[in-house]
Design a protein around this motif. Structure first.
Motif, PDB file in Angstrom:
ATOM      1  N   UNK A  65       0.688  -1.243  -0.015  1.00 40.33           N
ATOM      2  CA  UNK A  65       0.119  -0.084  -0.071  1.00 40.33           C
ATOM      3  C   UNK A  65       0.728   1.230  -0.011  1.00 40.33           C
ATOM      4  N   UNK A  66       1.849   1.255   0.800  1.00 40.19           N
ATOM      5  CA  UNK A  66       2.928   2.442   1.044  1.00 40.19           C
ATOM      6  C   UNK A  66       3.522   2.539  -0.478  1.00 40.19           C
ATOM      7  N   UNK A  67       4.163   1.701  -1.010  1.00 38.62           N
ATOM      8  CA  UNK A  67       4.671   1.870  -2.277  1.00 38.62           C
ATOM      9  C   UNK A  67       3.779   2.136  -3.472  1.00 38.62           C
ATOM     10  N   UNK A  68       2.665   1.648  -3.509  1.00 37.52           N
ATOM     11  CA  UNK A  68       1.359   2.195  -4.478  1.00 37.52           C
ATOM     12  C   UNK A  68       1.351   3.659  -4.192  1.00 37.52           C
ATOM     13  N   UNK A  69       0.947   4.065  -2.949  1.00 36.96           N
ATOM     14  CA  UNK A  69       0.797   5.332  -2.831  1.00 36.96           C
ATOM     15  C   UNK A  69       1.936   6.173  -3.224  1.00 36.96           C
ATOM     16  N   UNK A  70       3.254   5.906  -3.056  1.00 34.35           N
ATOM     17  CA  UNK A  70       4.355   6.630  -3.196  1.00 34.35           C
ATOM     18  C   UNK A  70       4.572   6.491  -4.997  1.00 34.35           C
ATOM     19  N   UNK A  71       4.064   5.516  -5.606  1.00 34.20           N
ATOM     20  CA  UNK A  71       4.081   5.651  -7.045  1.00 34.20           C
ATOM     21  C   UNK A  71       3.045   6.570  -7.544  1.00 34.20           C
TER      22      UNK A  71
END
Length: 93
Positions: A65-71
């Motif tokens: 979830x965090x990586x998706x948000x950052x992307x």
């Protein structure tokens, strides 16, 4: 072995998983968990392995979830027709 467990095993026939198979699967799970991987010499309960597995999966979900948000944030700051934007979109799919 408890009598309830043996009764349920007898009624289910050969479709039940054996204690040895469960122990083998728990051992394999333990080897996949960074927290418990190097504790093969220590006796770790099956309950602890299952609890750590649940915690690990929850943490992986949070990381995704965090990586998706950052992307997504990165994509907002990138020109939409660029090659970099295409790569980011492919990672979000």
């Amino acid at each position: 072995m408890s009598s309830r467990r043996s009764r349920s095993r007898q009624s289910a026939g050969s479709s039940r998983i054996s204690d040895d198979q469960i122990n083998d699967l728990v051992s394999k799970l333990q080897q996949l968990l960074p927290e418990l991987r190097n504790r093969s010499s220590d006796k770790v309960s099956s309950a602890r392995v299952l609890q750590e597995t649940c915690n690990y999966i929850r943490n992986l979900h949070r990381e995704v979830d965090d990586l998706s948000e950052r992307l997504s944030v990165l994509l907002e700051t990138t020109e939409t027709s660029s090659a970099q934007a295409a790569i980011i979109r492919s990672l979000l799919m």
